[in-house]
Design a protein around this motif. Structure first.
Motif, PDB file in Angstrom:
ATOM      1  N   TYR A 127       4.282  -4.180 -10.734  1.00 27.79           N
ATOM      2  CA  TYR A 127       5.090  -3.408  -9.792  1.00 27.79           C
ATOM      3  C   TYR A 127       4.189  -2.629  -8.832  1.00 27.79           C
ATOM      4  O   TYR A 127       4.489  -2.518  -7.641  1.00 27.79           O
ATOM      5  N   ASP A 128       3.104  -2.100  -9.343  1.00 23.75           N
ATOM      6  CA  ASP A 128       2.112  -1.426  -8.504  1.00 23.75           C
ATOM      7  C   ASP A 128       1.500  -2.433  -7.525  1.00 23.75           C
ATOM      8  O   ASP A 128       1.338  -2.138  -6.338  1.00 23.75           O
ATOM      9  N   LEU A 129       1.190  -3.611  -8.011  1.00 21.24           N
ATOM     10  CA  LEU A 129       0.653  -4.675  -7.157  1.00 21.24           C
ATOM     11  C   LEU A 129       1.645  -5.030  -6.065  1.00 21.24           C
ATOM     12  O   LEU A 129       1.282  -5.106  -4.888  1.00 21.24           O
ATOM     13  N   LEU A 130       2.904  -5.227  -6.414  1.00 18.48           N
ATOM     14  CA  LEU A 130       3.936  -5.563  -5.425  1.00 18.48           C
ATOM     15  C   LEU A 130       4.061  -4.460  -4.383  1.00 18.48           C
ATOM     16  O   LEU A 130       4.088  -4.734  -3.179  1.00 18.48           O
ATOM     17  N   ASP A 131       4.135  -3.220  -4.835  1.00 19.97           N
ATOM     18  CA  ASP A 131       4.279  -2.085  -3.919  1.00 19.97           C
ATOM     19  C   ASP A 131       3.117  -2.019  -2.942  1.00 19.97           C
ATOM     20  O   ASP A 131       3.322  -1.866  -1.730  1.00 19.97           O
ATOM     21  N   LYS A 132       1.900  -2.155  -3.437  1.00 21.29           N
ATOM     22  CA  LYS A 132       0.724  -2.085  -2.558  1.00 21.29           C
ATOM     23  C   LYS A 132       0.646  -3.294  -1.637  1.00 21.29           C
ATOM     24  O   LYS A 132       0.224  -3.175  -0.480  1.00 21.29           O
ATOM     25  N   CYS A 133       1.063  -4.441  -2.113  1.00 22.75           N
ATOM     26  CA  CYS A 133       1.085  -5.659  -1.302  1.00 22.75           C
ATOM     27  C   CYS A 133       2.063  -5.489  -0.129  1.00 22.75           C
ATOM     28  O   CYS A 133       1.741  -5.807   1.019  1.00 22.75           O
ATOM     29  N   ILE A 134       3.245  -4.965  -0.407  1.00 22.98           N
ATOM     30  CA  ILE A 134       4.253  -4.737   0.636  1.00 22.98           C
ATOM     31  C   ILE A 134       3.736  -3.720   1.649  1.00 22.98           C
ATOM     32  O   ILE A 134       3.796  -3.943   2.858  1.00 22.98           O
ATOM     33  N   LYS A 135       3.222  -2.594   1.159  1.00 18.18           N
ATOM     34  CA  LYS A 135       2.725  -1.550   2.068  1.00 18.18           C
ATOM     35  C   LYS A 135       1.592  -2.078   2.941  1.00 18.18           C
ATOM     36  O   LYS A 135       1.523  -1.780   4.137  1.00 18.18           O
TER      37      LYS A 135
ATOM     38  N   PHE B  75       8.586 -15.068   3.601  1.00 19.32           N
ATOM     39  CA  PHE B  75       9.520 -15.957   2.916  1.00 19.32           C
ATOM     40  C   PHE B  75       9.656 -15.546   1.449  1.00 19.32           C
ATOM     41  O   PHE B  75      10.761 -15.445   0.924  1.00 19.32           O
ATOM     42  N   SER B  76       8.535 -15.267   0.803  1.00 16.79           N
ATOM     43  CA  SER B  76       8.548 -14.857  -0.605  1.00 16.79           C
ATOM     44  C   SER B  76       9.300 -13.544  -0.799  1.00 16.79           C
ATOM     45  O   SER B  76      10.079 -13.397  -1.741  1.00 16.79           O
ATOM     46  N   MET B  77       9.077 -12.596   0.090  1.00 14.94           N
ATOM     47  CA  MET B  77       9.725 -11.293  -0.044  1.00 14.94           C
ATOM     48  C   MET B  77      11.225 -11.371   0.227  1.00 14.94           C
ATOM     49  O   MET B  77      12.025 -10.756  -0.467  1.00 14.94           O
ATOM     50  N   LEU B  78      11.609 -12.114   1.260  1.00 11.95           N
ATOM     51  CA  LEU B  78      13.019 -12.162   1.643  1.00 11.95           C
ATOM     52  C   LEU B  78      13.840 -13.128   0.798  1.00 11.95           C
ATOM     53  O   LEU B  78      15.053 -13.010   0.725  1.00 11.95           O
TER      54      LEU B  78
ATOM     55  N   LYS C  70      15.304 -12.548  -4.852  1.00 11.80           N
ATOM     56  CA  LYS C  70      16.476 -11.677  -4.986  1.00 11.80           C
ATOM     57  C   LYS C  70      16.175 -10.302  -5.584  1.00 11.80           C
ATOM     58  O   LYS C  70      16.872  -9.346  -5.316  1.00 11.80           O
ATOM     59  N   GLY C  71      15.152 -10.179  -6.376  1.00 11.23           N
ATOM     60  CA  GLY C  71      14.851  -8.906  -7.018  1.00 11.23           C
ATOM     61  C   GLY C  71      14.037  -7.940  -6.176  1.00 11.23           C
ATOM     62  O   GLY C  71      13.711  -6.857  -6.612  1.00 11.23           O
ATOM     63  N   ILE C  72      13.712  -8.331  -4.957  1.00  8.05           N
ATOM     64  CA  ILE C  72      12.815  -7.509  -4.139  1.00  8.05           C
ATOM     65  C   ILE C  72      13.585  -6.800  -3.025  1.00  8.05           C
ATOM     66  O   ILE C  72      13.370  -7.035  -1.852  1.00  8.05           O
ATOM     67  N   THR C  73      14.497  -5.927  -3.368  1.00  8.96           N
ATOM     68  CA  THR C  73      15.246  -5.202  -2.344  1.00  8.96           C
ATOM     69  C   THR C  73      14.384  -4.128  -1.686  1.00  8.96           C
ATOM     70  O   THR C  73      14.641  -3.750  -0.546  1.00  8.96           O
ATOM     71  N   CYS C  74      13.354  -3.651  -2.388  1.00  3.56           N
ATOM     72  CA  CYS C  74      12.512  -2.590  -1.827  1.00  3.56           C
ATOM     73  C   CYS C  74      11.813  -3.066  -0.551  1.00  3.56           C
ATOM     74  O   CYS C  74      11.596  -2.281   0.367  1.00  3.56           O
ATOM     75  N   PHE C  75      11.484  -4.351  -0.455  1.00  2.00           N
ATOM     76  CA  PHE C  75      10.835  -4.853   0.751  1.00  2.00           C
ATOM     77  C   PHE C  75      11.786  -4.768   1.937  1.00  2.00           C
ATOM     78  O   PHE C  75      11.425  -4.257   2.993  1.00  2.00           O
ATOM     79  N   GLN C  76      12.987  -5.253   1.772  1.00  2.24           N
ATOM     80  CA  GLN C  76      13.952  -5.234   2.867  1.00  2.24           C
ATOM     81  C   GLN C  76      14.253  -3.792   3.283  1.00  2.24           C
ATOM     82  O   GLN C  76      14.347  -3.498   4.474  1.00  2.24           O
ATOM     83  N   GLU C  77      14.357  -2.896   2.321  1.00  6.52           N
ATOM     84  CA  GLU C  77      14.607  -1.485   2.627  1.00  6.52           C
ATOM     85  C   GLU C  77      13.472  -0.894   3.462  1.00  6.52           C
ATOM     86  O   GLU C  77      13.707  -0.160   4.422  1.00  6.52           O
ATOM     87  N   GLN C  78      12.224  -1.198   3.099  1.00  6.57           N
ATOM     88  CA  GLN C  78      11.078  -0.677   3.847  1.00  6.57           C
ATOM     89  C   GLN C  78      11.009  -1.273   5.249  1.00  6.57           C
ATOM     90  O   GLN C  78      10.676  -0.587   6.213  1.00  6.57           O
ATOM     91  N   LEU C  79      11.333  -2.562   5.381  1.00  6.13           N
ATOM     92  CA  LEU C  79      11.344  -3.203   6.692  1.00  6.13           C
ATOM     93  C   LEU C  79      12.426  -2.597   7.575  1.00  6.13           C
ATOM     94  O   LEU C  79      12.180  -2.285   8.743  1.00  6.13           O
TER      95      LEU C  79
END
Length: 195
Positions: free
Chosen positions: A55-63, A104-107, A110-119
């Motif tokens: 989850y830390d990896l995902l968060d830092k990857c998105i940021k 494509f991977s982020m959008l 289905k479990g990655i709503t935090c990416f869409q919210e940040q975008l």
């Protein structure tokens, strides 16, 4: 800014790329630290030196990706960065095209709503800044306008990415600009400060 060792940068890049590749194959929830370390050709301990968990990896990857997008797409001076999806969506679509697998991977996951919210938040902030340039407010509820435009823009991006970019970035930018010209006052589109 302190200089980061190239080995550390390469390791983090390998880990991030492994995560993105795995997310294009399966749900984030089904990805394990072992999967990531195997894909990155690293041992688990090395991964834990850089990230506390997936989850830390995902968060830092998105940021990291959104930060790079902001740098690539901004039309402002340093320190005043904002996305201008109204006047300059082309830069964003070009960036999305260059980093297609990540988006494509982020959008698609289905479990990655935090990416869409940040975008959406990033796009909303850019629209808010653009609306500040409008001289005549007409008493409109700008909050509704901002929410509508940000949701519509991110929805169009999501459609474009999930459908494997059926139109060129230039065509997408032009079509969105045409739509914005129909729904927004001309002072917002052209920028009342001569932008």
């Amino acid at each position: 800014m302190p200089k980061v060792d190239r080995r550390i940068m390469k390791t983090r890049e390998a880990i991030n790329n492994a995560l993105i590749e795995l997310m294009s194959e399966k749900s984030f929830e089904n990805i394990t630290i072992n999967d990531i370390s195997e894909k990155a050709n690293l041992n688990r301990g090395t991964l834990y030196l850089h990230y506390t968990d997936k989850y830390d990896l995902l968060d830092k990857c998105i940021k990291n990706h959104l930060s790079h997008m902001l740098e690539f797409c901004t039309l402002s001076k340093p320190g005043e960065e904002r996305l201008d999806v109204i006047n300059s969506p082309l830069l964003m679509f070009q960036y999305f095209e260059q980093h297609y697998l990540f988006y494509f991977s982020m959008l698609s996951n289905k479990g990655i709503t935090c990416f869409q919210e940040q975008l959406i938040l990033m796009v909303k902030n850019g629209i808010i800044e653009r609306l500040k340039t409008e001289e005549d407010n007409h008493g409109d509820n700008k909050e509704v306008v901002v929410q509508y435009m940000a949701s519509a823009f991110v929805g169009v991006v999501e459609w474009w990415i999930k459908n494997k970019m059926p139109l060129s970035p230039q065509m997408m930018a032009q079509q969105l600009r045409d739509i914005f010209e129909k729904i927004m006052p001309s002072s917002v589109i052209t920028g009342s400060r001569g932008e």
